[in-house]
Design an enzyme around this catalytic site. Structure first.
Site, PDB file in Angstrom:
ATOM      1  CE  LYS A 224       6.939  25.603  44.966  1.00  0.00           C
ATOM      2  NZ  LYS A 224       5.904  24.671  44.468  1.00  0.00           N
TER       3      LYS A 224
ATOM      4  CB  SER B 236       4.329  26.540  41.627  1.00  0.00           C
ATOM      5  OG  SER B 236       4.315  25.482  42.567  1.00  0.00           O
TER       6      SER B 236
ATOM      7  CB  SER C  28       4.178  22.461  41.470  1.00  0.00           C
ATOM      8  OG  SER C  28       2.991  23.146  41.166  1.00  0.00           O
TER       9      SER C  28
END
Length: 430
Positions: A23, A98, A122
């Site tokens: 990420k 996210s 997320s």
């Protein structure tokens, strides 16, 4: 993935041959990093996050940074300044966030595993809507050193994979004490070899279906998750309903911690925060400070709304609601602990509905904010309390994946992995 690289780890190790996506709020030395936002554009980290060092030492191969939401703020997948991450099952729909790109890359087979971050859901939100496995570990189990923080008391890094075994393998690598660099971690932290425990044997387990976790979820989601959970009796488990009334208020308890805490940690604290002994990533702090001053007008709508709301609350009420939420969070934590003293794990839908459509140019600001924040009722409370929570695909409704969330005692991450593994075995037999 939008920052491609090819960083090979040690010649030997349990991750040898495994490709890893990361990420884009996690530092990888020499690889550009945006955290989904132009405010960090041009930043190249000078350090590896601790989880990156661990993966490379174990023989993993990092092949790219993955798309994430703008400053990781939101549970959808359209606020990244480079463009949206589309759901692999229906490209007109969000993939969840996210950690959007992590879930998409895993689902598409671009990487074997990925490392996401979770402050309100997320990891679990995109994993659920993309039909993969995502684990928010116990708070403090995985070191957060070298990642952009949102709020120290709810920050988590964790593994995402196509199955529970690979999720356990990556957790085995990235978990562990970081020699005092991360204040979230207990000094006596012990990490078992999680993969050794995955045999699918849950005979005699008591599994509670959390009534309040099903309430408010769409009927089709409830039916898919309840049907999957009830198959666990075939593996010898006792499956029954359980009630934790305070769970209904979990999202309201989490909200001030996230909103006011993130304002002080991610914004005025420049992605690191204040008032703890540990490692402060100075170059990252400098870049965020400069970016906020020069490019604040380009912050996403969800971020702007959160910052304005937090500033209003702080100006008029100080930090009293943050304090009250943290006090209530102790009661919420105890409520889950009490239930988990009777049940091995508790189960509920990960998200209340299947992946929604991407907002259009005609969507109102209210509709866009609902699209960004409307899915956290079950996931967010466990960020506040720190209990391990994994999502595993329970099935589909109208062609879209439905996730089942399994929650266990703090630092008993192996149990939620074992339950997810048992469900996967049963699914393969059917």
């Amino acid at each position: 993935m939008y920052w491609k690289c090819d960083i090979k780890g040690a010649a030997e190790g349990i991750m040898k041959g495994k490709t890893v996506g990361v990420k884009d709020n996690i530092c990888v030395a020499g690889v550009p990093m945006m955290n989904g936002s132009r405010v960090m554009e041009g930043f190249v980290p000078d350090i590896d996050a601790t989880v990156i060092t661990k993966v490379l030492d174990a023989g993993g191969r990092i092949i790219g940074k993955t798309n994430c939401e703008h400053l990781c703020y939101g549970g959808t997948s359209w606020t990244n300044d480079t463009g949206p991450a589309l759901n692999p099952h229906d490209k007109t729909r969000v993939s969840g966030g996210s950690s959007s790109g992590c879930a998409v890359a895993v689902c598409n087979g671009e990487v074997d595993v990925a490392i996401g971050a979770d402050q309100g859901g997320s990891i679990r939100s995109p994993a659920s809507w993309c039909g993969v496995v995502g684990l928010k570990p116990t708070w403090g189990l995985v070191p957060y050193t070298g990642a952009v923080a949102m709020e120290i008391t709810i920050d988590h890094l964790g593994p995402m994979a196509r199955n529970a075994y690979d999720c356990a393998l990556l957790l085995e690598v990235i978990a562990g004490y970081d020699n005092g660099l991360d204040p979230r971690q207990p000094r006596d932290l012990q990490v078992p070899k999680y993969t050794d425990y995955l045999d699918g044997n849950i005979e005699g387990w008591k599994i509670g279906l959390l009534s309040e976790g099903f309430t408010g979820c769409d009927d089709d989601v409830q039916a898919v998750v309840r049907g999957a959970a009830e198959t666990l009796w075939k593996a010898g488990a006792v499956v029954e309903d359980v009630s934790i009334p305070l769970h209904t208020h979990g999202i309201a308890i989490w909200q001030p911690i996230m909103t006011n805490g993130a304002y002080r940690c991610m914004f005025t604290g420049n992605g690191v925060g204040h008032h703890y002994k540990g490692y402060y990533a100075e170059s990252m702090m400098t870049k965020l400070s400069q970016g906020y001053k020069m490019d604040a007008r380009h912050l996403s709508e969800p971020v702007k709304s959160a910052v304005l709301f937090a500033e209003y609350i702080e100006k008029n009420y100080g930090n009293r609601f943050y304090g009250r939420a943290q006090n209530l969070n102790m009661k919420l934590t105890q409520a889950y602990d009490d239930a988990l003293s009777t049940y091995d794990v508790i189960v509920m839908p990960t998200l209340p509905f299947t992946a929604p459509l991407l907002p259009s140019s005609k969507s109102s600001i209210t509709e866009r904010l609902e699209n960004a924040f409307g899915m956290f009722k079950n996931t967010a409370p466990f960020d506040s309390t720190g209990h391990p929570a994994i999502t595993v695909n329970a099935g589909k409704s109208n062609g879209l994946p439905v996730g089942m969330m399994i929650v266990g005692k703090r630092f008993e991450d192996v149990k939620v992995l074992q339950a997810a593994y048992a469900l996967e075995k049963l699914q393969l037999q059917n």
